[in-house]
Design a protein around this motif. Sequence first.
Motif, mmCIF file in Angstrom:
data_model
loop_
_atom_site.group_PDB
_atom_site.id
_atom_site.type_symbol
_atom_site.label_atom_id
_atom_site.label_comp_id
_atom_site.label_asym_id
_atom_site.label_seq_id
_atom_site.Cartn_x
_atom_site.Cartn_y
_atom_site.Cartn_z
ATOM 1 N N GLY A 164 0.792 -1.215 0.000
ATOM 2 C CA GLY A 164 0.000 0.000 0.000
ATOM 3 C C GLY A 164 0.831 1.275 0.000
ATOM 4 N N LEU A 165 2.060 1.205 -0.523
ATOM 5 C CA LEU A 165 2.917 2.390 -0.553
ATOM 6 C C LEU A 165 2.434 3.363 -1.626
ATOM 7 N N THR A 166 2.554 4.638 -1.334
ATOM 8 C CA THR A 166 2.196 5.640 -2.327
ATOM 9 C C THR A 166 3.275 5.694 -3.409
ATOM 10 N N SER A 167 2.938 6.307 -4.534
ATOM 11 C CA SER A 167 3.899 6.408 -5.637
ATOM 12 C C SER A 167 5.147 7.177 -5.215
ATOM 13 N N LYS A 168 4.962 8.229 -4.424
ATOM 14 C CA LYS A 168 6.101 9.025 -3.967
ATOM 15 C C LYS A 168 7.029 8.204 -3.091
ATOM 16 N N VAL A 169 6.463 7.467 -2.154
ATOM 17 C CA VAL A 169 7.276 6.639 -1.261
ATOM 18 C C VAL A 169 7.970 5.539 -2.049
ATOM 19 N N LYS A 170 7.265 4.927 -2.978
ATOM 20 C CA LYS A 170 7.849 3.856 -3.780
ATOM 21 C C LYS A 170 9.050 4.364 -4.577
ATOM 22 N N VAL A 171 8.893 5.525 -5.207
ATOM 23 C CA VAL A 171 9.977 6.065 -6.038
ATOM 24 C C VAL A 171 11.171 6.465 -5.187
ATOM 25 N N LEU A 172 10.933 7.181 -4.070
ATOM 26 C CA LEU A 172 12.026 7.728 -3.272
ATOM 27 C C LEU A 172 12.771 6.665 -2.473
ATOM 28 N N TYR A 173 12.056 5.677 -1.929
ATOM 29 C CA TYR A 173 12.668 4.758 -0.973
ATOM 30 C C TYR A 173 12.863 3.339 -1.494
ATOM 31 N N VAL A 174 12.266 3.017 -2.621
ATOM 32 C CA VAL A 174 12.408 1.663 -3.154
ATOM 33 C C VAL A 174 13.071 1.673 -4.533
ATOM 34 N N ILE A 175 12.496 2.428 -5.456
ATOM 35 C CA ILE A 175 12.969 2.394 -6.841
ATOM 36 C C ILE A 175 14.257 3.192 -7.020
ATOM 37 N N PHE A 176 14.264 4.438 -6.522
ATOM 38 C CA PHE A 176 15.430 5.303 -6.739
ATOM 39 C C PHE A 176 16.729 4.730 -6.173
ATOM 40 N N PRO A 177 16.766 4.223 -4.922
ATOM 41 C CA PRO A 177 18.040 3.684 -4.415
ATOM 42 C C PRO A 177 18.579 2.530 -5.262
ATOM 43 N N GLN A 178 17.685 1.633 -5.697
ATOM 44 C CA GLN A 178 18.143 0.515 -6.507
ATOM 45 C C GLN A 178 18.596 0.966 -7.895
ATOM 46 N N ALA A 179 17.847 1.889 -8.479
ATOM 47 C CA ALA A 179 18.228 2.399 -9.798
ATOM 48 C C ALA A 179 19.552 3.145 -9.737
ATOM 49 N N LEU A 180 19.744 3.924 -8.684
ATOM 50 C CA LEU A 180 20.996 4.673 -8.540
ATOM 51 C C LEU A 180 22.173 3.734 -8.393
ATOM 52 N N LEU A 181 22.003 2.669 -7.627
ATOM 53 C CA LEU A 181 23.078 1.702 -7.436
ATOM 54 C C LEU A 181 23.481 1.069 -8.754
ATOM 55 N N ARG A 182 22.498 0.680 -9.554
ATOM 56 C CA ARG A 182 22.793 0.071 -10.843
ATOM 57 C C ARG A 182 23.376 1.077 -11.843
#
Length: 221
Positions: free
Chosen positions: A127-145
Amino acid sequence: MPLDFSVVLNYWPVLLKGLALTLAFTGICALLGSLLGFVVSLLRQVKTPLLRLPLTLYVEFFRGTPLLIQLFWVFFCFPVVFGLNIPPYASVLIALTLFMGAITSETFRGALKSIASEQHDACTALGLTSKVKVLYVIFPQALLRAVPPLLSNVVSLFKESALISSVGVADLMFVGQNISNSTARPVEFLSAVAVIYFLVAFPLTRLVGVVEGRLLRRYAY
């Protein structure tokens, strides 16, 4: 006239000032361009053609045209088209940021596609919002790659920044050209400029390999 590289020492402080300006432009435009590239890569994934098409045209235009033309267009054409008086430093910041944003958007787009769909499904299930998903889930993994290609983009931006001398900005290349013209010693000073660029760029290229080999292989998944 015999070669005399000792004359470079007399102008070393001036060359360092030019290098400092080059590094400042590189750092600022790399940061702004990377943020722009991440936002563009996210927006290009939406299914709305009215949003996706202009962004795709922007990316392909700045990736498919020489940076020198982009600098000239912003410097000479922006004031005519938009009726704005843009100083050289601002035009350089705009052009380099747009260029960096275009190339890093492709870097982030590849990194975003490498994230497994299960990550998105887990965010939806929690139930995460789009903002939370992007900032705390997607962005860290994308930045690492994206770290190794991002560093490569920064190195490319640093080398390409030599073109900003063409619009009168007193970067390292501009200073080196002026001194070589005034002293009639182009071999000594242009060689010194080339060595300075190499001494800065070479460690960064080695850093790309270190990050990719020691960090991504341990933490990326």
